[in-house]
Structure formats: structure tokens, C-alpha cells
Design an enzyme around this catalytic site. Sequence first.
Site, PDB file in Angstrom:
ATOM      1  N   ALA A  10       0.813  -1.394   0.016  1.00 28.37           N
ATOM      2  CA  ALA A  10      -0.027  -0.074   0.070  1.00 28.37           C
ATOM      3  C   ALA A  10       0.832   1.169   0.040  1.00 28.37           C
ATOM      4  CB  ALA A  10      -0.822  -0.111   1.224  1.00 28.37           C
ATOM      5  N   CYS A  42      -6.187  -6.025   3.586  1.00 25.23           N
ATOM      6  CA  CYS A  42      -7.541  -6.044   4.131  1.00 25.23           C
ATOM      7  C   CYS A  42      -8.468  -7.237   3.492  1.00 25.23           C
ATOM      8  CB  CYS A  42      -8.104  -4.757   4.389  1.00 25.23           C
ATOM      9  SG  CYS A  42      -6.873  -3.653   5.452  1.00 25.23           S
ATOM     10  N   THR A 112       8.677  -0.869   4.212  1.00 31.97           N
ATOM     11  CA  THR A 112       8.836  -2.240   4.486  1.00 31.97           C
ATOM     12  C   THR A 112       7.591  -2.922   5.225  1.00 31.97           C
ATOM     13  OG1 THR A 112      10.271  -1.502   6.547  1.00 31.97           O
ATOM     14  CG2 THR A 112      11.485  -2.113   4.241  1.00 31.97           C
ATOM     15  N   GLY A 113       6.631  -2.334   5.638  1.00 34.03           N
ATOM     16  CA  GLY A 113       5.484  -2.983   6.306  1.00 34.03           C
ATOM     17  C   GLY A 113       5.862  -3.537   7.574  1.00 34.03           C
ATOM     18  N   GLU A 180      -7.911 -16.813  23.158  1.00 37.11           N
ATOM     19  CA  GLU A 180      -7.391 -15.585  23.343  1.00 37.11           C
ATOM     20  C   GLU A 180      -6.814 -15.243  24.829  1.00 37.11           C
ATOM     21  OE1 GLU A 180      -6.351 -11.865  23.708  1.00 37.11           O
ATOM     22  OE2 GLU A 180      -6.803 -12.432  21.743  1.00 37.11           O
ATOM     23  N   ILE A 278      15.885  10.534   3.733  1.00 42.92           N
ATOM     24  CA  ILE A 278      15.243   9.231   3.815  1.00 42.92           C
ATOM     25  C   ILE A 278      13.681   9.497   4.345  1.00 42.92           C
ATOM     26  CG2 ILE A 278      15.285   7.114   4.990  1.00 42.92           C
ATOM     27  CD1 ILE A 278      18.347   7.136   4.648  1.00 42.92           C
ATOM     28  N   ALA A 280       9.879   7.548   5.339  1.00 41.85           N
ATOM     29  CA  ALA A 280       9.298   6.178   5.855  1.00 41.85           C
ATOM     30  C   ALA A 280       7.605   6.547   5.765  1.00 41.85           C
ATOM     31  CB  ALA A 280       9.725   5.699   7.143  1.00 41.85           C
ATOM     32  N   GLY A 282       3.672   4.028   5.922  1.00 46.17           N
ATOM     33  CA  GLY A 282       3.040   2.759   6.181  1.00 46.17           C
ATOM     34  C   GLY A 282       3.219   2.000   7.418  1.00 46.17           C
ATOM     35  N   ASP A 283       3.136   0.569   7.230  1.00 45.60           N
ATOM     36  CA  ASP A 283       3.020  -0.149   8.678  1.00 45.60           C
ATOM     37  C   ASP A 283       4.407  -0.128   9.292  1.00 45.60           C
ATOM     38  OD1 ASP A 283       0.505  -0.643   7.892  1.00 45.60           O
ATOM     39  OD2 ASP A 283       0.767  -2.695   7.570  1.00 45.60           O
TER      40      ASP A 283
END
Length: 448
Positions: A10, A42, A112-113, A180, A278, A280, A282-283
Site C-alpha cells: 500500500a 485487508c 517495508t511494512g 485469546e 530518507i 518512511a 506505512g506499517d
Amino acid sequence: MKIAVIGAVAAGTSAAAKARRTDKEAEIVVFEKGTDISYAGCGLPYYISGVTPSRSEIVMNTAEDFKEKYNVEVRLQHEVTQIETDGKKLKYKNLNTGETGEYKYDKLIIATGASPIKPPFEGLDLENIFTLRSVESADQIKVALSRKETQKVVIIGAGLIGLEMAESFRELGMDVTIVELEDQVLPPYSKEMAEIVAEHLREKEVELILDDGVDHFEGEDRVEKVVTASGKKIETDLVLLSIGVKANSELAEKAGVEIGKTGAIKVNERLETNLKDIYAAGDCAESTDLLTNKDVWVPLGSTANKQGRTAGENAAGGDYKHYGILKTGITKIFDLTVAKTGLDLEEAEKEEIDAVAVKIKAHNHASYYPGTAPIHLRGIFDRENGVIVGAEVIGGEGSDKRIDVLATAIYNRMTAGELFQVDLAYAPPYSGPKDAVAILGMVAEKKI
């Protein structure tokens, strides 16, 4: 200008596409260690269940398509192994051929997620124990589910993905058990709201084992039993580990990029890291909580796309800002919509807000119009000024628009009284004369 992007899901593809729109002449190269790009992470539970029947429907672009649309080169199965900041150089390995190489960049975007958390449980190396993070992992799960002997599934973790997958597995006729560690499903939600979801899961014949963690797995070659910390032995043919993810920040950290307290990459509102040129997104990157102004890490596709566009534009010479997030999330669990935004009561109290929780139950539309369903709303309000700072919504059709209205209200620092005054659309198929959001505001104002 040469722009390098590490990661092609993404954030990475959004960044590359926006960089191209901002600079028509730049050389843009994306390095992706996997075999797919630009896929809907998702949407993986719906691909597994068959609700989305085709693999191609969740893979938005191929590398060839992306090259044709945006004139961006995507190097699949190319893992970046080192970032040399002094010489602005990437070292990479072609995972197909084993060949290594270097690429010099002017601007770098790290996307890199994140990766699934896999604690070192005994028996973790048995077959049919999966995590779900990529299309490849979804393909593997689909193959395992297609075997006749696969009838029983155990899901470890009752978060959003775990519960979405419970629905997917049940739709395929599997017996499903969820284990859980916490004493409720959906640990980020309030206990009273989570219990609504738990009861619905039981109605759908999903077995819940709460307040009990995994000790180890048993089996010959394939997993056959999950053994819990309390000693329960659950027979199973397949296990899905869904206990959370962690940011893939190691590559950046080794290069000297600052990592935040969350374990993700620390960035400013322009998505710049502490190192010049640089970025960054996303995740793998942090964001800012709009209510507390603190760094947070909430890996969601919506945030990844926003951050990717911001990083891509700025890397290509633009000037754009990502303001932050309210941690808004939503999911479908069988017949329920489950959504949350802003702060919960405990978070508000930690921020020294004199907070009050207000819960109501209303109808999604006029009770005399067919198909009416209950909606549960829980709002968190600042007692001092009446401002709403958090909300949870669980219910049937129409719950999604209520959480979006409440997220917008929180973004704009609206009070309980203003919630009642908002001119929301009314017609019997869609709402009552007093919408559920208005009722929440009315009750909250009275309670405050």
C-alpha cells in the site's frame, strides 16, 4: 533525480505513483522481496472464504501494469539487504537468482511494512500452522483448506483479523475455536462492547477460550492439537496465528534511522526520518495521535496510503503534510459491524482528561421500516467541556456511517450538544427523526 522505494504494497506503491505525478522525469525504482505488489491486504479474509472469488481482484496491479501506468520500475523478489547512507546506496539480493547488486539513490522511501508476531511456541514448525499477511500466505491457507481432512481450525488471537477469519472459516464449513490470552475478544475495545461481539460469535457456533494462552502445539508432521497454558487440549487440523504484527524496522535501524518507542520508524509530518533524504511510510512508520499529539503506531491500509502519498510527493520535491490519525478502525464480524475511533476511557484518563463514558442503544433506522437492527454506541466525553474524544459503534447496517460521523466530530473537537445539533439526513429507511448520533449527544449532554 533517482528515487528508490523499498516495499511495494500500500504505502510503497502509493509513494511511487505520487512521486511520478509530482516529478515526470525522475527515475523511480521499487524493490519488493515478495512476488506480488499493490495488493489489498485487508481483503485477504474474503479471498480465502471465496466472497472475493478471484486472486486477481485483490492484486490491484502487476509489476508490468504498474510500469505501464506510472513508468516506475518494480523489481520483484529483490530484497534490500543494506542501506548505505554515506554513499546513498542500496545493496540488494535477487531472491530468484541469488545475484547481488547496488543501486544509488538521491531520495529513499522506506515502506517495508510489518510482519506477524510468531512467539517461539514448541511445535511451531509443524505443517498447517499459518500467519496471514500476504497473498502468498492466503494462497497457502486456501490450499490447506481445500483438503478433505481439514475440518477443524483454531485461531490464536481474538483481534480484528482473527475474528474476520473466524467468519471466513465458518463460511467454508469449518469448526472454529478461538484462543485469546486476554479475558475478552477485541482487547482494544471496552469490555461491555466486546461482550456483544462475543455473544454474536457464540451464536455463530464459534467456540471461545478466553483468558488462556497457548503453551505448545502437538502433532506428527502436521499440527494435531493446541495445548493451552491451562492444560486444555484442542484437536485441530489447521492453526492461524493472529496475535499481532511488528514493524519491519530492522533494515532502517541498522542504517541509523531513528526508531520510536513503538518499535516503528520515527517520522515527522512530512514523513521525513532523522536522516536527510530518507522518508518512511506505512506499517513500518509511526504516526501522530491527533488527540494527544504523541507518536503512535497503528498499522492500517488507510494510513499507509495517506502516508505513502505524502512521502512520495515530498521525496519528489513537493511539500505536503500528514497531520496524524485518530486510530479509526472498522470491521465486519458475521452480521455485525464493529468500529472504534479516538481514545478509550483508560487512554483519556491517562491523558488526565476528566472523561465520562456514555453508552446508548438505538435503531439503525425507523423501527416501522423493514430490516431495523440495533446499534450500540459508546462515546467518551471530556466532562469539563463536553467535547467527544472517543467512540465505539457495534451494530447492523448503518453502523459504518455513524462511526464516520463520530470520527469527524472528534477531528473537529465537537461537543455533546453539537452532536445533537448536527443536521444529519433523515428518512425512515436510513435513520430515525433523532439519529443514533444525535441521541448519543443528547444523553451525554444530560449526563455531563
